[in-house]
Write an enzyme that holds these catalytic residues in place. Structure first.
Site, PDB file in Angstrom:
ATOM      1  N   TRP A 128       0.750  -1.192  -0.146  1.00 52.34           N
ATOM      2  CA  TRP A 128       0.041  -0.047  -0.105  1.00 52.34           C
ATOM      3  C   TRP A 128       1.080   1.312  -0.029  1.00 52.34           C
ATOM      4  O   TRP A 128       1.914   1.321   0.665  1.00 52.34           O
ATOM      5  CB  TRP A 128      -0.830  -0.078   1.363  1.00 52.34           C
ATOM      6  N   LYS A 149     -13.807  -0.958   5.768  1.00 53.20           N
ATOM      7  CA  LYS A 149     -14.405  -1.890   4.729  1.00 53.20           C
ATOM      8  C   LYS A 149     -15.589  -2.995   4.932  1.00 53.20           C
ATOM      9  O   LYS A 149     -16.637  -2.453   4.597  1.00 53.20           O
ATOM     10  CB  LYS A 149     -13.187  -2.565   4.125  1.00 53.20           C
ATOM     11  N   ASP A 190      -1.146  -6.205   8.968  1.00 51.10           N
ATOM     12  CA  ASP A 190      -2.182  -5.168   8.455  1.00 51.10           C
ATOM     13  C   ASP A 190      -3.433  -5.871   8.061  1.00 51.10           C
ATOM     14  O   ASP A 190      -3.274  -6.579   7.287  1.00 51.10           O
ATOM     15  CB  ASP A 190      -1.718  -4.481   7.446  1.00 51.10           C
TER      16      ASP A 190
END
Length: 396
Positions: free
Chosen positions: A130, A246, A211
């Site tokens: 990311w 999310k 993560d």
């Protein structure tokens, strides 16, 4: 004094979003920013979230500060989702959870803890990863190194390269792993590969940070936690940065958590006291509303079951878009086999498009994606997927 400060470059993802907003073309498509969208192009509020918020409006009696570590029930529910209801880690009271402002806040808190308390100077992240990981870790004083991850030629995990690189990481360094739905490639290790990675981590003794931002978006809640749980069985100490942006659609509520797992309850409590000190010096205490929504849903059997169904619907929608994209590109005679897109997990896909092709797609077709060729599959819909596929075939 401020005149001496030069302008910073635009964020590679949020800056793209700003450019998209300024584009006046009616048929533009944004595949850059990582948010789920339905077929109407809307990031919806989940029905369970609406129900929980309605309940909170009726029942809440104060807006006073939370504790530094956040809502206690929220922390318990985070641990249950991460490690399972029957987890030995939870049963032995070896985990502590700090509610944080989003997954980004959790990553920064973990980075600060590793650097100031564990003496970690270098963190190894996947190549690619990311775009904001580097910014977060270097801002905390860490040096960022890479381990091999993605085989761009064959559109798959370079597991041998990954394993070889991690086997060389010194014990005093940290390694960050994506729990599932790897961002940006959409390529994850298999359950068997997770077990091998956990063996390497246990043998080498480096600090492990997960993560974990997309639980439920690959295969299911428990299936997506297989890698983390494999590590929890074999590695006595680890850190987890998780997020509910999310899977609860709570993007702007900034609902995250940093969970610390230690060898025993006393060690966990002592280490967590330093986590709280770091949080106090950063954001003091976390925002309440989003976490209370999550806790309300997860502690109510009916809402919890309904939420699981809503996450499954989002996951299935993304997979349907993946399959549809693969078929439509093949029907158009794309000069490349895109079947790998259907085998990837989560919202993101590494398409293999070059920076030049990405630039052309933006300028000539109003199709926005990150310069690396990463797309947010959930940014497509049945109404725009034909235009997306036409544009991609045109630039190949």
């Amino acid at each position: 004094m401020f005149e001496r400060v030069s302008a910073a470059p635009a964020d590679p993802i949020l800056g793209l979003n700003e450019a998209f907003a300024a584009d006046n073309r009616p048929n533009k498509v944004n595949l850059g920013v990582g948010v789920f969208m339905n077929d109407d192009g809307v990031t919806p509020i989940l029905d369970t979230v609406k129900q929980a918020e309605t309940r909170l409006v009726k029942e809440e009696i104060t807006k006073s500060y939370l504790a530094i570590s956040g809502d206690r029930e929220y922390g318990r529910q985070v641990q249950a989702l991460l490690f399972g209801n029957d987890s030995a880690v939870v049963a032995a009271n070896r985990a502590r959870t700090a509610q944080t402002p989003g997954g980004t806040g959790a990553l920064r808190l973990a980075a600060d803890f590793m650097h100031t308390q564990l003496g970690v100077n270098t963190i190894h992240v996947s190549d690619p990863t990311w775009a904001n990981h580097g910014n977060i870790f270097t801002s905390a004083g860490l040096t960022v190194a890479n381990y091999r991850y993605y085989d761009a030629k064959n559109y798959r995990l370079d597991f041998d390269g990954m394993l070889a690189d991690l086997a060389k990481v010194p014990a005093g360094d940290a390694v960050m792993l994506h729990g599932c739905c790897h961002n940006p490639t959409g390529v994850d290790p298999s359950p068997e590969q997770w077990q091998q990675l956990a063996d390497v981590a246990a043998e080498r003794g480096f600090v492990v940070l997960f993560d974990f931002a997309y639980q439920g978006f690959a295969k299911g809640m428990d299936e997506d936690a297989a890698g983390l749980r494999a590590f929890a069985e074999k590695v006595p100490e680890l850190l987890v940065a998780s997020s509910f942006s999310k899977n609860f659609g709570l993007y702007n509520e900034r609902v995250g958590a940093m969970t610390l797992v230690a060898t025993n309850a006393d060690t966990a409590e002592a280490a967590f006291s330093q986590v709280k000190t770091l949080a106090r010096g950063n954001y003091s205490n976390p925002p309440a509303h989003g976490a209370k929504v999550v806790a309300t849903i997860l502690t109510d059997d009916t809402l919890h079951a309904a939420w699981i169904e809503e996450v499954a619907a989002m996951r299935n929608h993304i997979q349907q878009l993946r399959d549809l994209m693969v078929n439509k590109l093949a029907e158009r005679g794309a000069a490349r086999d895109f079947s790998f897109i259907g085998r990837q997990n989560g919202m993101f896909s590494f398409t293999g498009l070059t920076p030049e092709q990405v630039k052309t797609l933006k300028e000539d077709y109003g199709l926005y994606m990150v310069g690396s060729g990463r797309i947010n599959v959930a940014g497509m819909s049945r109404s725009n997927i034909d235009a997306v596929c036409d544009a991609i075939v045109a630039v190949l």
